[in-house]
Design a protein around this motif. Structure first.
Motif, PDB file in Angstrom:
ATOM      1  N   THR A  66       7.890  -3.976   2.627  1.00 32.08           N
ATOM      2  CA  THR A  66       6.560  -4.670   2.848  1.00 32.08           C
ATOM      3  C   THR A  66       5.717  -4.697   2.238  1.00 32.08           C
ATOM      4  OG1 THR A  66       4.888  -2.705   3.644  1.00 32.08           O
ATOM      5  CG2 THR A  66       6.452  -1.918   2.185  1.00 32.08           C
ATOM      6  N   ALA A  67       4.283  -5.458   1.815  1.00 30.13           N
ATOM      7  CA  ALA A  67       3.881  -5.514   0.577  1.00 30.13           C
ATOM      8  C   ALA A  67       2.932  -4.422   0.279  1.00 30.13           C
ATOM      9  CB  ALA A  67       3.262  -6.857   1.869  1.00 30.13           C
ATOM     10  N   HIS A  68       2.431  -5.262  -0.402  1.00 26.38           N
ATOM     11  CA  HIS A  68       0.919  -4.569  -1.459  1.00 26.38           C
ATOM     12  C   HIS A  68       0.156  -4.559  -0.861  1.00 26.38           C
ATOM     13  CE1 HIS A  68       3.853  -4.570  -4.776  1.00 26.38           C
ATOM     14  NE2 HIS A  68       3.148  -3.724  -5.474  1.00 26.38           N
ATOM     15  N   MET A  69      -0.507  -3.749   0.553  1.00 32.40           N
ATOM     16  CA  MET A  69      -1.059  -4.273   1.100  1.00 32.40           C
ATOM     17  C   MET A  69      -1.045  -2.236   1.931  1.00 32.40           C
ATOM     18  SD  MET A  69      -0.516  -7.287   3.957  1.00 32.40           S
ATOM     19  CE  MET A  69      -2.417  -7.520   4.202  1.00 32.40           C
ATOM     20  N   GLY A  70      -3.280  -2.571   2.159  1.00 27.46           N
ATOM     21  CA  GLY A  70      -3.140  -1.536   2.779  1.00 27.46           C
ATOM     22  C   GLY A  70      -3.003   0.278   2.169  1.00 27.46           C
ATOM     23  N   SER A  71      -2.225   1.466   2.907  1.00 22.37           N
ATOM     24  CA  SER A  71      -1.693   2.418   1.678  1.00 22.37           C
ATOM     25  C   SER A  71      -0.579   2.434   1.940  1.00 22.37           C
ATOM     26  CB  SER A  71      -2.514   3.575   2.793  1.00 22.37           C
ATOM     27  OG  SER A  71      -2.113   4.567   1.857  1.00 22.37           O
ATOM     28  N   TYR A  72       0.391   1.805   1.714  1.00 28.44           N
ATOM     29  CA  TYR A  72       1.751   2.072   1.498  1.00 28.44           C
ATOM     30  C   TYR A  72       2.389   3.445   1.085  1.00 28.44           C
ATOM     31  CZ  TYR A  72       1.100   0.228  -3.284  1.00 28.44           C
ATOM     32  OH  TYR A  72       0.461  -0.218  -4.463  1.00 28.44           O
ATOM     33  N   ASP A  73       1.776   3.900   0.618  1.00 28.22           N
ATOM     34  CA  ASP A  73       2.134   5.301  -1.001  1.00 28.22           C
ATOM     35  C   ASP A  73       1.607   6.606   0.958  1.00 28.22           C
ATOM     36  OD1 ASP A  73       2.557   4.691  -2.756  1.00 28.22           O
ATOM     37  OD2 ASP A  73       1.278   5.499  -3.513  1.00 28.22           O
ATOM     38  N   LEU A  74       0.492   6.092   1.589  1.00 27.10           N
ATOM     39  CA  LEU A  74       0.671   7.304   2.642  1.00 27.10           C
ATOM     40  C   LEU A  74       1.454   6.847   3.039  1.00 27.10           C
ATOM     41  CD1 LEU A  74      -1.413   9.398   3.786  1.00 27.10           C
ATOM     42  CD2 LEU A  74      -3.311   7.664   3.901  1.00 27.10           C
ATOM     43  N   GLY A  75       1.426   5.364   4.116  1.00 23.80           N
ATOM     44  CA  GLY A  75       2.373   5.483   5.069  1.00 23.80           C
ATOM     45  C   GLY A  75       3.256   5.605   4.903  1.00 23.80           C
ATOM     46  N   ALA A  76       4.278   5.669   3.700  1.00 19.43           N
ATOM     47  CA  ALA A  76       5.618   6.205   3.646  1.00 19.43           C
ATOM     48  C   ALA A  76       5.840   7.822   4.377  1.00 19.43           C
ATOM     49  CB  ALA A  76       6.307   5.164   2.076  1.00 19.43           C
ATOM     50  N   GLN A  77       4.484   7.727   3.139  1.00 17.47           N
ATOM     51  CA  GLN A  77       4.720   9.498   3.647  1.00 17.47           C
ATOM     52  C   GLN A  77       4.676  10.807   4.807  1.00 17.47           C
ATOM     53  OE1 GLN A  77       3.275  12.662   0.838  1.00 17.47           O
ATOM     54  NE2 GLN A  77       2.954  11.193  -1.207  1.00 17.47           N
ATOM     55  N   LEU A  78       3.818   9.099   5.660  1.00 21.99           N
ATOM     56  CA  LEU A  78       3.810   9.477   6.876  1.00 21.99           C
ATOM     57  C   LEU A  78       5.039   9.377   7.826  1.00 21.99           C
ATOM     58  CD1 LEU A  78      -0.431   9.017   7.881  1.00 21.99           C
ATOM     59  CD2 LEU A  78       0.503  10.932   7.696  1.00 21.99           C
ATOM     60  N   PHE A  79       5.473   8.351   7.487  1.00 18.28           N
ATOM     61  CA  PHE A  79       6.732   8.218   7.940  1.00 18.28           C
ATOM     62  C   PHE A  79       8.051   8.939   8.105  1.00 18.28           C
ATOM     63  CE2 PHE A  79      10.419   4.790   8.820  1.00 18.28           C
ATOM     64  CZ  PHE A  79      10.174   4.953   9.973  1.00 18.28           C
ATOM     65  N   GLY A 126       8.156  -6.394  -0.979  1.00 20.32           N
ATOM     66  CA  GLY A 126       8.620  -7.485  -1.156  1.00 20.32           C
ATOM     67  C   GLY A 126       8.033  -8.951  -1.697  1.00 20.32           C
ATOM     68  N   ASP A 127       6.328  -8.119  -2.017  1.00 24.20           N
ATOM     69  CA  ASP A 127       5.736  -9.595  -2.067  1.00 24.20           C
ATOM     70  C   ASP A 127       5.419 -10.078  -4.045  1.00 24.20           C
ATOM     71  OD1 ASP A 127       4.110  -7.168  -2.534  1.00 24.20           O
ATOM     72  OD2 ASP A 127       2.704  -7.655  -1.896  1.00 24.20           O
ATOM     73  N   ARG A 128       5.900  -8.820  -4.956  1.00 22.59           N
ATOM     74  CA  ARG A 128       5.497  -8.503  -5.973  1.00 22.59           C
ATOM     75  C   ARG A 128       7.020  -8.381  -7.257  1.00 22.59           C
ATOM     76  NH1 ARG A 128       2.201  -4.249  -8.266  1.00 22.59           N
ATOM     77  NH2 ARG A 128       0.297  -5.148  -7.033  1.00 22.59           N
ATOM     78  N   VAL A 129       6.974  -9.298  -8.132  1.00 25.91           N
ATOM     79  CA  VAL A 129       8.606  -9.045  -9.079  1.00 25.91           C
ATOM     80  C   VAL A 129       7.723  -8.778 -10.062  1.00 25.91           C
ATOM     81  CG1 VAL A 129       9.712 -10.661 -10.405  1.00 25.91           C
ATOM     82  CG2 VAL A 129       9.161 -11.433  -7.924  1.00 25.91           C
ATOM     83  N   THR A 130       8.570  -7.521 -10.686  1.00 26.29           N
ATOM     84  CA  THR A 130       7.882  -6.509 -11.141  1.00 26.29           C
ATOM     85  C   THR A 130       9.035  -7.689 -13.055  1.00 26.29           C
ATOM     86  OG1 THR A 130       9.253  -5.285 -11.389  1.00 26.29           O
ATOM     87  CG2 THR A 130       7.249  -4.493 -11.252  1.00 26.29           C
ATOM     88  N   PRO A 131       9.192  -7.156 -14.391  1.00 28.65           N
ATOM     89  CA  PRO A 131       9.640  -7.713 -15.027  1.00 28.65           C
ATOM     90  C   PRO A 131      10.684  -7.399 -15.282  1.00 28.65           C
ATOM     91  CG  PRO A 131       7.472  -7.516 -16.498  1.00 28.65           C
ATOM     92  CD  PRO A 131       7.888  -6.589 -14.653  1.00 28.65           C
TER      93      PRO A 131
END
Lengths: 178, 303
Positions: free
Chosen positions: B119-132, B195-200
């Motif tokens: 997924t990507a940093h869009m919409g409410s991915y946190d909320l989506g994961a909780q509901l899913f 999968g849209d952002r890289v962390t160090p």
């Protein structure tokens, strides 16, 4: 919380609205709406409708901006005064929230209390400004008329409660723990 | 001063303030109050510049002045998203949902083995994961970057009320995490990764996004190849106040061939195509506050 699945027209269920005027409008819309099958899950919550929220936000802010333009920016050209009144209006909306919310910060939910306090203060402000002799009395009048109409709508919605319940049961839905 | 740390952009004060606002602001005036406070986000220079840079890539030929207003729209959507997330946690208020790609969603739920949700940093991915997680019969592991600020991390951990089937793991402990995730996939669990952002400190793969060179996390693709499980692109897009759309794309696999890099290249191209398609339509809620092209140049500098 109750959830309606598969029916997009359920967005007009009166229980998804907060104020009686909007509930009454929703009842009439829903009565004439045709079933719209769609892959949706709609929550039955009284504050769910975005149009109601946007209209009320804009209306209260615009009314307060009129008061601010008349009292603080009376010497300015009216359009400029109204524009300058907007941030003042938003700040005025926030002051009662802070006055109530900060001392009661441990409570889990202050929204119902803040809602009553804010609406009472807006009504009190309208009663004050309605006695003015300038144009601002029209802004105050329209606020009081809307409050009165909402009161009448509340009485009608109360009388229609059986029909509303029947309509909502007809749409179906599931009760979820969500 | 340590006390002032709480007022930094990632400081705990803003989380506490948001929580306070969510349980105090009446629904019928939240739009103007939220719109007003969103202006404060515009003072966050690095975030603003990051979104501006990304917009110039997503919308080629767009004017910087127009993009400044677009940044406000991104911030406005971000404010609503975090507001919805906290409202769900504190008051149990759930938004409306609609589905696009239900057939893929059902296929994903019925996969016999493990599944990777990319997924990507869009919409409410946190909320989506909780509901899913509440809808799914299988455990879900959500991999995310941890809070940098220790006070913020503590605040979020204290308030974290996820269903039992949702486990949150952090992308920083990459070596042990890879093994844990591999085992989870082998047990038939679902792994959700952004999968849209890289962390160090994490492994990356080269990619092209909106015609510009960038890097994306290698983890999901390596896991898919190792565990032989499909990747499902899934995006949660905010449609309006308390309304979200779940878009589930067709699954794809990372092919196991003699040439590993060719397999990765093909899968990365598939993912970036999906990401570009969704971000192009919903650029106003891609919450990538770092310029994605900068990452590449920073890596080159480091090399």
């Amino acid at each position: 919380m109750k959830i309606v699945r598969g029916r997009a027209d359920a967005r007009w269920l009166p229980s998804r609205f907060n104020f009686a005027l909007f509930r009454l409008y929703a009842f009439l819309r829903m009565k004439n709406a045709k079933p719209e099958p769609a892959d949706v899950s709609l929550m039955i919550d009284r504050n769910q409708n975005p149009i109601e929220s946007a209209v009320l936000s804009t209306w209260t802010t615009a009314t307060l901006a009129c008061y601010a333009a008349e009292t603080l920016f009376a010497s300015w050209p009216l359009p400029l005064g109204l524009l300058a009144g907007v941030p003042i209006a938003i700040t005025c909306l926030e002051i009662p929230l802070i006055a109530v919310g900060v001392p009661l910060w441990r409570r889990a939910n202050n929204i119902p209390l803040n809602s009553v306090v804010l609406m009472s203060l807006l009504t009190a402000a309208a009663i004050y400004f309605v006695r003015a002799e300038s144009w601002v009395r029209f802004a105050a009048w329209q606020f009081l008329i809307a409050v009165a109409l909402n009161g009448i709508a509340a009485a009608i919605v109360f009388l229609l409660r059986g029909a509303i319940e029947e309509m909502e049961n007809g749409v179906g839905g599931i009760t979820s723990e969500l | 001063m340590t006390w002032l740390r709480r007022f930094r952009p990632r400081g705990v004060f803003w989380r506490q303030f948001l929580r306070w606002a969510v349980v105090n602001v009446p629904y019928w005036c939240e739009a103007v109050i939220l719109g007003f406070w969103t202006m404060l986000f515009m003072l966050w220079g690095p975030g603003r510049r990051g979104v501006m840079a990304n917009l110039s890539a997503i919308l080629p030929g767009s004017w910087p002045v127009a993009n400044l207003f677009r940044v406000y729209r991104v911030m406005w959507n971000f404010a609503w998203t975090i507001d919805d997330n906290v409202r769900f946690k504190e008051l149990g208020v759930v938004p409306d949902w609609e589905f696009v790609g239900r057939e893929n969603f059902d296929r994903m739920r019925n996969e016999p083995g493990g599944v990777i949700i990319l997924t990507a940093h869009m919409g409410s991915y946190d909320l989506g994961a909780q509901l899913f997680a509440q809808m799914s019969k299988r455990p879900i592991v959500m991999v995310r970057a941890p809070e940098i600020d220790p006070q913020t991390r503590q605040f979020e951990e204290e308030r974290h009320v996820a269903p039992e089937s949702l486990k949150i793991d952090f992308s920083t402990r990459s070596n042990e995490l890879a093994l844990d995730l591999l085992h989870a996939l082998q047990r038939g669990e679902i792994i959700a990764i952004q999968g849209d952002r890289v962390t160090p400190g994490i492994s990356v793969l080269p990619a092209t996004l909106f015609g510009r060179k960038t890097s994306i996390p290698a983890g999901p693709f390596a896991l898919s190849m190792a565990a032989r499980v499909p990747i499902y692109p899934l995006f949660i897009v905010r449609l309006g106040r308390r309304s979200y759309r779940t878009i589930v794309g067709a699954p794809f696999d990372v092919q196991r061939t003699r040439d590993r890099s060719a397999g990765f290249e093909q899968a990365v191209a598939q993912w970036t195509r999906e990401l570009e398609h969704v971000v192009r339509d919903a650029w106003f809620q891609w919450y990538s506050f770092h310029a994605f092209e900068e990452k590449q140049s920073a890596e080159k500098d480091a090399a």
